[in-house]
Design a protein around this motif. Structure first.
Motif, mmCIF file in Angstrom:
data_model
loop_
_atom_site.group_PDB
_atom_site.id
_atom_site.type_symbol
_atom_site.label_atom_id
_atom_site.label_comp_id
_atom_site.label_asym_id
_atom_site.label_seq_id
_atom_site.Cartn_x
_atom_site.Cartn_y
_atom_site.Cartn_z
ATOM 1 N N TYR A 1 0.928 -1.178 -0.041
ATOM 2 C CA TYR A 1 -0.106 -0.054 -0.078
ATOM 3 C C TYR A 1 0.841 1.154 0.014
ATOM 4 C CZ TYR A 1 -3.164 -3.709 1.494
ATOM 5 O OH TYR A 1 -4.013 -4.626 1.247
ATOM 6 N N ALA A 2 2.039 1.158 -0.473
ATOM 7 C CA ALA A 2 3.016 2.165 -0.405
ATOM 8 C C ALA A 2 2.457 3.511 -1.307
ATOM 9 C CB ALA A 2 4.545 1.685 -1.017
ATOM 10 N N TYR A 3 1.686 3.338 -2.169
ATOM 11 C CA TYR A 3 1.192 4.228 -3.110
ATOM 12 C C TYR A 3 0.330 5.255 -2.050
ATOM 13 C CZ TYR A 3 -2.786 1.550 -3.539
ATOM 14 O OH TYR A 3 -4.122 0.945 -3.067
ATOM 15 N N MET A 4 -0.269 4.755 -1.024
ATOM 16 C CA MET A 4 -1.049 5.405 -0.168
ATOM 17 C C MET A 4 -0.462 5.979 0.974
ATOM 18 S SD MET A 4 -4.599 2.962 -0.153
ATOM 19 C CE MET A 4 -4.247 2.383 1.366
ATOM 20 N N CYS A 5 0.616 5.757 1.181
ATOM 21 C CA CYS A 5 1.413 5.814 2.355
ATOM 22 C C CYS A 5 2.352 7.617 2.301
ATOM 23 C CB CYS A 5 2.972 5.014 2.492
ATOM 24 S SG CYS A 5 2.091 3.529 3.184
ATOM 25 N N SER A 6 2.449 8.041 3.344
ATOM 26 C CA SER A 6 3.297 9.462 3.546
ATOM 27 C C SER A 6 4.224 9.386 4.489
ATOM 28 C CB SER A 6 2.147 10.619 3.853
ATOM 29 O OG SER A 6 1.943 10.328 5.460
ATOM 30 N N PRO A 7 4.956 10.242 4.504
ATOM 31 C CA PRO A 7 6.033 10.109 5.448
ATOM 32 C C PRO A 7 5.537 10.044 6.997
ATOM 33 C CG PRO A 7 6.459 12.043 3.962
ATOM 34 C CD PRO A 7 5.039 11.538 3.576
ATOM 35 N N SER A 8 4.454 10.380 7.333
ATOM 36 C CA SER A 8 3.971 9.873 8.760
ATOM 37 C C SER A 8 3.800 8.659 8.738
ATOM 38 C CB SER A 8 2.486 10.586 8.856
ATOM 39 O OG SER A 8 1.608 9.870 7.836
ATOM 40 N N ASP A 9 3.775 7.590 7.945
ATOM 41 C CA ASP A 9 3.972 6.214 8.088
ATOM 42 C C ASP A 9 5.232 5.770 8.213
ATOM 43 O OD1 ASP A 9 0.895 5.853 7.535
ATOM 44 O OD2 ASP A 9 1.538 6.614 5.602
ATOM 45 N N SER A 10 6.138 6.338 8.302
ATOM 46 C CA SER A 10 7.683 5.962 8.315
ATOM 47 C C SER A 10 7.949 5.379 9.526
ATOM 48 C CB SER A 10 8.595 7.081 8.116
ATOM 49 O OG SER A 10 10.030 6.677 7.941
ATOM 50 N N ASP A 11 8.622 4.138 9.583
ATOM 51 C CA ASP A 11 8.950 3.457 10.720
ATOM 52 C C ASP A 11 10.119 4.098 11.691
ATOM 53 O OD1 ASP A 11 7.452 1.401 9.345
ATOM 54 O OD2 ASP A 11 8.059 0.301 10.948
ATOM 55 N N MET A 12 10.825 4.982 10.681
ATOM 56 C CA MET A 12 12.210 5.694 11.290
ATOM 57 C C MET A 12 12.224 6.789 10.448
ATOM 58 S SD MET A 12 13.220 4.296 14.264
ATOM 59 C CE MET A 12 14.813 5.102 14.402
ATOM 60 N N GLU A 13 13.026 7.965 10.892
ATOM 61 C CA GLU A 13 13.125 9.279 10.154
ATOM 62 C C GLU A 13 14.799 9.330 10.275
ATOM 63 O OE1 GLU A 13 11.913 12.345 12.925
ATOM 64 O OE2 GLU A 13 9.673 11.651 12.769
ATOM 65 N N PHE A 14 15.044 9.584 8.882
ATOM 66 C CA PHE A 14 16.429 9.586 8.548
ATOM 67 C C PHE A 14 16.814 10.638 7.643
ATOM 68 C CE2 PHE A 14 15.789 5.143 9.264
ATOM 69 C CZ PHE A 14 16.399 4.770 10.092
ATOM 70 N N ASP A 15 18.025 11.156 7.361
ATOM 71 C CA ASP A 15 18.411 12.412 6.711
ATOM 72 C C ASP A 15 19.296 11.637 5.314
ATOM 73 O OD1 ASP A 15 17.343 14.545 7.563
ATOM 74 O OD2 ASP A 15 18.897 14.446 9.273
ATOM 75 N N THR A 16 19.701 10.352 5.417
ATOM 76 C CA THR A 16 20.390 9.764 4.302
ATOM 77 C C THR A 16 19.711 8.307 4.141
ATOM 78 O OG1 THR A 16 22.297 8.745 5.708
ATOM 79 C CG2 THR A 16 22.494 11.162 4.995
ATOM 80 N N VAL A 17 20.151 7.918 2.905
ATOM 81 C CA VAL A 17 19.899 6.502 2.409
ATOM 82 C C VAL A 17 20.870 5.532 3.300
ATOM 83 C CG1 VAL A 17 19.685 4.945 0.497
ATOM 84 C CG2 VAL A 17 18.897 7.511 0.030
ATOM 85 N N GLU A 18 22.079 5.958 3.276
ATOM 86 C CA GLU A 18 22.834 4.957 4.100
ATOM 87 C C GLU A 18 22.368 4.772 5.596
ATOM 88 O OE1 GLU A 18 23.966 7.943 2.457
ATOM 89 O OE2 GLU A 18 24.609 6.988 0.850
ATOM 90 N N ALA A 19 22.081 5.867 6.142
ATOM 91 C CA ALA A 19 21.377 5.690 7.661
ATOM 92 C C ALA A 19 20.360 4.635 7.509
ATOM 93 C CB ALA A 19 21.208 6.942 8.218
ATOM 94 N N ALA A 20 19.461 5.048 6.574
ATOM 95 C CA ALA A 20 18.188 3.964 6.433
ATOM 96 C C ALA A 20 18.617 2.488 6.361
ATOM 97 C CB ALA A 20 17.373 4.565 5.300
ATOM 98 N N GLU A 21 19.635 2.368 5.173
ATOM 99 C CA GLU A 21 20.196 1.062 5.109
ATOM 100 C C GLU A 21 20.768 0.382 6.451
ATOM 101 O OE1 GLU A 21 22.483 1.473 1.710
ATOM 102 O OE2 GLU A 21 20.731 1.486 0.346
ATOM 103 N N ASN A 22 21.517 1.198 7.021
ATOM 104 C CA ASN A 22 22.145 0.579 8.321
ATOM 105 C C ASN A 22 21.188 0.147 9.399
ATOM 106 O OD1 ASN A 22 24.981 0.598 7.354
ATOM 107 N ND2 ASN A 22 25.166 2.783 8.209
ATOM 108 N N TRP A 23 20.096 1.189 9.390
ATOM 109 C CA TRP A 23 19.097 0.740 10.463
ATOM 110 C C TRP A 23 18.341 -0.572 10.085
ATOM 111 C CZ3 TRP A 23 13.682 0.377 10.367
ATOM 112 C CH2 TRP A 23 13.229 0.405 11.587
#
Length: 65
Positions: free
Chosen positions: A37-59
């Motif tokens: 359902y990603a097409y219906m999601c927004s940043p409010s649905d994010s599991d975590m908040e990141f500033d970089t893709v690398e940080a997201a991948e590490n998490w």
């Protein structure tokens, strides 16, 4: 949000300027259960908040441990 990549089933998205201003972070990470359902999601649905893709991948890597 613009999809950057799928990593280990998780969705990694770049927030647009309006979303960054509203939510305060650059990268949204969606749980694999939400990817259907990603097409219906927004940043409010994010599991975590990141500033970089690398940080997201590490998490995500550490989440699976």
């Amino acid at each position: 949000m613009k999809r950057i990549k799928k990593f280990k089933g998780w969705g990694i998205y770049q927030n647009n300027n309006k979303e960054i201003e509203e939510y305060g972070f650059n990268v949204t990470v969606l749980h694999p259960d939400n990817m259907e359902y990603a097409y219906m999601c927004s940043p409010s649905d994010s599991d975590m908040e990141f500033d970089t893709v690398e940080a997201a991948e590490n998490w995500i890597k550490n989440y699976d441990k």
